[in-house]
Design a protein around this motif. Sequence first.
Motif, short mmCIF file in Angstrom:
data_model
loop_
_atom_site.label_atom_id
_atom_site.label_comp_id
_atom_site.label_asym_id
_atom_site.label_seq_id
_atom_site.Cartn_x
_atom_site.Cartn_y
_atom_site.Cartn_z
N PRO A 67 8.73 7.29 -2.27
CA PRO A 67 7.56 8.17 -2.23
C PRO A 67 6.24 7.40 -2.33
N THR A 68 5.16 8.09 -1.97
CA THR A 68 3.82 7.54 -2.16
C THR A 68 3.49 7.52 -3.65
N PHE A 69 2.96 6.37 -4.10
CA PHE A 69 2.55 6.22 -5.50
C PHE A 69 1.05 6.46 -5.62
N THR A 70 0.66 7.14 -6.67
CA THR A 70 -0.76 7.26 -7.03
C THR A 70 -0.97 6.64 -8.40
N LEU A 71 -2.20 6.25 -8.67
CA LEU A 71 -2.51 5.52 -9.90
C LEU A 71 -2.87 6.45 -11.03
N ALA A 121 3.61 0.81 -13.09
CA ALA A 121 4.98 1.31 -13.18
C ALA A 121 5.47 1.72 -11.79
N ASN A 122 6.66 1.25 -11.41
CA ASN A 122 7.15 1.48 -10.04
C ASN A 122 8.44 2.31 -10.01
N ASP A 123 8.56 3.26 -10.91
CA ASP A 123 9.73 4.13 -10.96
C ASP A 123 9.63 5.18 -9.85
N PRO A 124 10.51 5.14 -8.83
CA PRO A 124 10.43 6.12 -7.74
C PRO A 124 10.60 7.56 -8.20
N GLN A 125 11.17 7.77 -9.39
CA GLN A 125 11.33 9.13 -9.91
C GLN A 125 10.03 9.69 -10.48
N HIS A 126 9.06 8.81 -10.74
CA HIS A 126 7.77 9.25 -11.29
C HIS A 126 6.63 8.55 -10.56
N GLN A 182 0.85 -1.20 0.00
CA GLN A 182 0.00 0.00 0.00
C GLN A 182 0.88 1.25 0.00
N ARG A 183 0.59 2.17 -0.90
CA ARG A 183 1.26 3.46 -1.04
C ARG A 183 2.67 3.36 -1.62
N TYR A 184 3.53 2.49 -1.03
CA TYR A 184 4.96 2.55 -1.32
C TYR A 184 5.37 1.41 -2.24
N LEU A 185 4.89 1.49 -3.47
CA LEU A 185 5.16 0.46 -4.46
C LEU A 185 6.65 0.36 -4.77
N GLY A 186 7.40 1.46 -4.66
CA GLY A 186 8.82 1.46 -5.00
C GLY A 186 9.73 1.20 -3.82
#
Length: 574
Positions: A189-193, A247-252, A158-162
């Motif tokens: 970072p927190t990921f959003t869809l 996509a699990n790129d922490p930069q995006h 949850q949230r932190y896919l990367g």
Amino acid sequence: MLLGTLAVLGVGHAAPALADYRVDIESPRSLRKLLKDNLDLVRFAKRKDLSEEQFDFLLTAAPQQVKELVQTQGYFSPAVSTDVSREGDERTVTITVEPGPRTAIHSLNVAVTGPVQTEAPARVDASRNAFSLQPGAPFTQSDWTDAKSASLDALQAQRYLGARLTHSEARIDARTQQADLTVAYDSGPTFTLGPLSVSGVKRYPAWIVDHVNPLHVGEVYSRERIQELQRQIQNTPYYASVAIDVANDPQHPNEAPVSVKVSEFPYHNLRSGIGYSTDTGARVEGTYSYNNMFGRAWVLSTQGRLEQDSRYGSIQLAMPPDEKAYVNSALASYQSTDVEDTNIYSARFGVQRTRTLQFYDYAYSLIYHQDRLEQNVGPGEIAKALVPSFAWTRRDVDDPTFPRKGNLFGVELGFAVRNVLSDATFARVYSHGRQYFPLGKRDLVLLRAELGGVFSDSASRMIPASLRFRGGGAASIRGYGYQSVGNNVSGSVLPTKYLVTGGAEYQHWLNRDWGGAVFYDVGTAADVWRERRFYSGVGFGVRWRSPVGPVNLDLAYGLQNHSIRPYITLGVAF
């Protein structure tokens, strides 16, 4: 390295069968299989082309290899000896292993850094709680690897896919047999869809996936929500398999693209099957569907089922899901049953609107029922009704196939108005539910209840028989025949206006797949509530978690009719 050395020495080339031996391993049972499966001296004993030089090499290398293998199980100070003996032409190598004390975990430090510390500290706790190794537990390499993976997986769910593993250290003190473990993660970072992209589409329009998509652009990533999307897609009749990637790129991390790859069913689908249950006997059935009526992905499906005491056929034409994931359809069916000396012939025609979500199902329908009932004595009954109805189902369990915790509940509401294609005015209510209570790590208690009522001033015979109720059988009151509890008229058991059944079951599981159960069921079915008579049954059974679902084998005793009945069921919850 060992295999490469053996290759240089000539293993695999034609050579005289010079080395012939067998290996005995004397060690604790918990280590014996590990050594037999992985020790090169054991594996090469099956070869018939080993030279004496190669045998000596394997024998010399064996003690060190044994030490390396048992260290993976937490034994870091083993004593290993080898002995070669001959008896006639037979040569035996005996490997004796004294593993010594097993290393236990002395300390554990799980560190989680990154935005998670301020944004969602509960995710830090979830990651730490998922780390299965704790101080005092034995240390093994496989458990250490699994614990790190589970902890990282909990953080990424949850949230932190990367999220990633940044440091891992197991410091072993062979003298004190203690292990100090340190592991660190960075949440990122927190990921959003982001928006969906669909690939693999050939036969059916891509907007079908969009219509059943429960996700919203910008919502916080959750693995459960991705799994919900997968279930929603696979609940349609169009797709054989679904693969989803985020996509699990922490930069995006913002609005990460969601890729859906589908494998489609062909337009034509034909399925058949056979089965057996103690309630309805042997069964053979078949289903045919065509998934592209009018070239618009409408689904035409027909089904036929022949059972020992029942015949059923249906046809349905369904539209693809609309923008709110509702499926509109028209249907017709016919069923005849011969149970407990009562013959019921039931025809249905109508339309319905349904929606299936992760936890809830909704169904709105307008169905015309026309039934004919024949019994041992007296004239037959013919009744008709046009019934607008609503059905709602809620699922809140930890596992939809093998639930141990949570509940399932469903309710159906309907009515009819006399002279509006109906012989009587009535309201119909039916509800059913199950509650699961876990006990310890394996056992559970299951409570089940079922309530039904047709409320009308008209006689029971003016209400279609398929809308009334009977009890008894594997899913109702065990200890009694299928639908044998009802209004008994000269040996014919007629359906009634009211139904109440319930049951309590305790399950004790011996291991993951096999368990036993004891149970108590009770219930009644009556046309006049004050004339009700309750029936109860007790029994025991075997439970098996089969690959296709829970299988129940029960033996029940009916306390009122003093009969013993066996039951075999495939217990799908709802």
